[in-house]
Write a protein that holds these residues in place. Sequence first.
Motif, PDB file in Angstrom:
ATOM      1  N   TYR A  39     -12.550 -12.213 -17.865  1.00 18.16           N
ATOM      2  CA  TYR A  39     -12.249 -11.065 -18.872  1.00 18.16           C
ATOM      3  C   TYR A  39     -13.360 -10.809 -19.726  1.00 18.16           C
ATOM      4  O   TYR A  39     -13.289 -10.868 -21.014  1.00 18.16           O
ATOM      5  N   ALA A  40     -14.422 -10.303 -19.019  1.00 15.53           N
ATOM      6  CA  ALA A  40     -15.613 -10.093 -19.880  1.00 15.53           C
ATOM      7  C   ALA A  40     -15.356  -8.789 -21.012  1.00 15.53           C
ATOM      8  O   ALA A  40     -16.291  -8.905 -21.891  1.00 15.53           O
ATOM      9  N   SER A  41     -14.446  -8.158 -20.752  1.00 16.46           N
ATOM     10  CA  SER A  41     -14.026  -7.079 -21.938  1.00 16.46           C
ATOM     11  C   SER A  41     -13.774  -7.897 -23.035  1.00 16.46           C
ATOM     12  O   SER A  41     -13.523  -6.978 -24.062  1.00 16.46           O
ATOM     13  N   GLY A  42     -13.009  -8.964 -22.833  1.00 16.02           N
ATOM     14  CA  GLY A  42     -12.485  -9.463 -24.307  1.00 16.02           C
ATOM     15  C   GLY A  42     -10.956  -9.325 -24.290  1.00 16.02           C
ATOM     16  O   GLY A  42     -10.340  -9.688 -25.189  1.00 16.02           O
ATOM     17  N   ILE A  43     -10.681  -8.517 -23.129  1.00 15.62           N
ATOM     18  CA  ILE A  43      -9.054  -8.051 -23.051  1.00 15.62           C
ATOM     19  C   ILE A  43      -8.350  -8.513 -21.978  1.00 15.62           C
ATOM     20  O   ILE A  43      -8.787  -8.492 -21.016  1.00 15.62           O
ATOM     21  N   ILE A  44      -7.240  -9.213 -22.117  1.00 16.92           N
ATOM     22  CA  ILE A  44      -6.715  -9.767 -20.703  1.00 16.92           C
ATOM     23  C   ILE A  44      -5.542  -8.522 -20.666  1.00 16.92           C
ATOM     24  O   ILE A  44      -4.583  -8.734 -21.645  1.00 16.92           O
ATOM     25  N   PRO A  45      -5.697  -8.411 -19.445  1.00 18.64           N
ATOM     26  CA  PRO A  45      -4.791  -7.176 -19.116  1.00 18.64           C
ATOM     27  C   PRO A  45      -3.194  -7.611 -18.953  1.00 18.64           C
ATOM     28  O   PRO A  45      -2.833  -8.720 -18.793  1.00 18.64           O
ATOM     29  N   LYS A  46      -2.080  -6.663 -19.451  1.00 24.15           N
ATOM     30  CA  LYS A  46      -0.791  -6.912 -19.259  1.00 24.15           C
ATOM     31  C   LYS A  46      -0.179  -5.717 -18.395  1.00 24.15           C
ATOM     32  O   LYS A  46      -0.523  -4.756 -18.795  1.00 24.15           O
ATOM     33  N   VAL A  47       0.152  -5.974 -17.130  1.00 22.52           N
ATOM     34  CA  VAL A  47       0.767  -5.098 -16.257  1.00 22.52           C
ATOM     35  C   VAL A  47       2.176  -5.679 -15.784  1.00 22.52           C
ATOM     36  O   VAL A  47       2.523  -6.646 -15.533  1.00 22.52           O
ATOM     37  N   GLY A  48       3.024  -4.447 -15.792  1.00 19.77           N
ATOM     38  CA  GLY A  48       4.384  -4.731 -15.317  1.00 19.77           C
ATOM     39  C   GLY A  48       4.481  -5.178 -13.956  1.00 19.77           C
ATOM     40  O   GLY A  48       3.728  -4.562 -13.081  1.00 19.77           O
ATOM     41  N   PHE A 108     -12.355  -6.910  -6.831  1.00 17.29           N
ATOM     42  CA  PHE A 108     -12.901  -8.314  -7.541  1.00 17.29           C
ATOM     43  C   PHE A 108     -13.157  -7.793  -8.939  1.00 17.29           C
ATOM     44  O   PHE A 108     -13.912  -6.953  -9.447  1.00 17.29           O
ATOM     45  N   ASP A 109     -12.326  -8.540  -9.834  1.00 13.98           N
ATOM     46  CA  ASP A 109     -12.405  -7.996 -11.270  1.00 13.98           C
ATOM     47  C   ASP A 109     -12.805  -9.223 -12.229  1.00 13.98           C
ATOM     48  O   ASP A 109     -12.030  -9.879 -12.487  1.00 13.98           O
ATOM     49  N   PRO A 110     -14.064  -8.921 -12.713  1.00 13.81           N
ATOM     50  CA  PRO A 110     -14.309 -10.262 -13.725  1.00 13.81           C
ATOM     51  C   PRO A 110     -14.179  -9.600 -15.214  1.00 13.81           C
ATOM     52  O   PRO A 110     -14.830 -10.060 -16.085  1.00 13.81           O
ATOM     53  N   VAL A 111     -13.594  -8.278 -15.310  1.00  9.39           N
ATOM     54  CA  VAL A 111     -13.808  -7.532 -16.377  1.00  9.39           C
ATOM     55  C   VAL A 111     -12.470  -7.367 -17.188  1.00  9.39           C
ATOM     56  O   VAL A 111     -12.308  -7.664 -18.545  1.00  9.39           O
ATOM     57  N   TYR A 153     -33.604 -25.430 -15.463  1.00 11.54           N
ATOM     58  CA  TYR A 153     -33.083 -24.318 -15.708  1.00 11.54           C
ATOM     59  C   TYR A 153     -31.499 -24.289 -16.044  1.00 11.54           C
ATOM     60  O   TYR A 153     -30.889 -25.277 -15.287  1.00 11.54           O
ATOM     61  N   VAL A 154     -31.070 -23.506 -16.747  1.00  8.26           N
ATOM     62  CA  VAL A 154     -29.327 -23.521 -16.827  1.00  8.26           C
ATOM     63  C   VAL A 154     -29.080 -22.018 -17.320  1.00  8.26           C
ATOM     64  O   VAL A 154     -29.803 -21.391 -18.017  1.00  8.26           O
ATOM     65  N   GLY A 155     -27.843 -21.569 -16.732  1.00 15.54           N
ATOM     66  CA  GLY A 155     -27.404 -20.571 -17.010  1.00 15.54           C
ATOM     67  C   GLY A 155     -26.848 -20.104 -18.353  1.00 15.54           C
ATOM     68  O   GLY A 155     -26.397 -21.187 -18.872  1.00 15.54           O
ATOM     69  N   VAL A 156     -26.840 -18.894 -18.525  1.00 16.71           N
ATOM     70  CA  VAL A 156     -26.422 -18.319 -19.909  1.00 16.71           C
ATOM     71  C   VAL A 156     -25.297 -17.388 -19.616  1.00 16.71           C
ATOM     72  O   VAL A 156     -25.493 -16.573 -18.923  1.00 16.71           O
ATOM     73  N   SER A 157     -23.824 -17.764 -20.089  1.00 18.03           N
ATOM     74  CA  SER A 157     -22.840 -16.816 -19.767  1.00 18.03           C
ATOM     75  C   SER A 157     -22.002 -16.541 -20.966  1.00 18.03           C
ATOM     76  O   SER A 157     -21.967 -17.471 -21.889  1.00 18.03           O
ATOM     77  N   PHE A 158     -21.435 -15.601 -20.808  1.00 14.13           N
ATOM     78  CA  PHE A 158     -20.270 -15.161 -21.892  1.00 14.13           C
ATOM     79  C   PHE A 158     -19.060 -16.147 -22.003  1.00 14.13           C
ATOM     80  O   PHE A 158     -18.886 -16.416 -22.999  1.00 14.13           O
TER      81      PHE A 158
END
Length: 336
Positions: A241-250, A215-218, A41-46
């Motif tokens: 960044y499962a959302s596809g967006i890398i956050p930018k925070v001050g 805990f943020d995988p999104v 078996y092998v895992g399937v991931s984003f």
Amino acid sequence: MPGEEMRAIICSHWCNYNDLVLTKVSRPPLANGQARVRIRYVGVSFATTLVVAGKYQRKPPLPFSPGTEIAGEVMEVADGVTRVRPGDIVFGAIDWGGYSEEITVAATNLHVLPDGLEIKKSVALAISYPTAYGGLVWRANLKKSQTLLVLGAAGGVGLAAIEIGCVLGAQVIGVASTKEKRKVVEAHGGKAIDGVDLKKKIMTLTNERGVDVIFDPVGGDNARQILSCLAPDGRLVSIGYASGIIPKVGYNILLVKNIAVMGFNYGEYVGWGPVDNRNAYTDRVDAMQKKLLDWWQSQAISPTIHACFQLDDFRDAMAEVMKRRAVGRVVLEIGR
């Protein structure tokens, strides 16, 4: 055996996941320090979609077979290898090559699965549970009675974080998008909420104090809202960044609220860093895997497999992930 052919999914150029090709290739030779594993078996991931598109921080040499989370049976070992032996059922995180019938891999990366534990579910212990454990224990130092917020809580790594938070004695809140997913989060021990008016919900649940660890995988655009839910001395662990967006925070919010943002990349511990330090981390990783296996055997954790597809159906397997239908892990069955 080397030189004979086996089936494998091959990435010959940076491409869309659906452009990968299932073909026959030569079986890999066995090198010093390695074991040959017949993959079951092998895992399937984003993350695999990023790897084959050449957008991941680490690029395998072309051509290659993707897949980094495997479970299978040891066929042979190189001279001097004593960590595993032929016949052992093993799981582990590998560099790449999991979408194939066989792999030769550093024995350091393999862990023997105890009798009585399901081999298919052990795929989740290759990366998902170590990522959750490392992020929560090694990085965030989550303590008993603290409050943990898990984003993407019904995904493979999210559910692992829910369970580990509960085992550690934290008060766990999980964010999940659908009623079905929230039911699964609650079945695994977390208090489930949706993402609507998220800050208001979290502050109400914590009597306006906020949470100790996120805990943020999104990732995503609502990063500042999420950070504002941290209590003083709170810690956010970014693991993807499962959302596809890398956050930018001050930086100012970190100062004003006296909080911390930290990253955790389990790949550093299994040889994927800028320098291959897998041997330096062997004892630490082994101790963690022993704890995870002990928890599994005592039923304190219960790895969840959402769906299992055959190798020929690898595109359907990824579609299940990308359409956000998966609750737990999606795997490919390579052989029996």
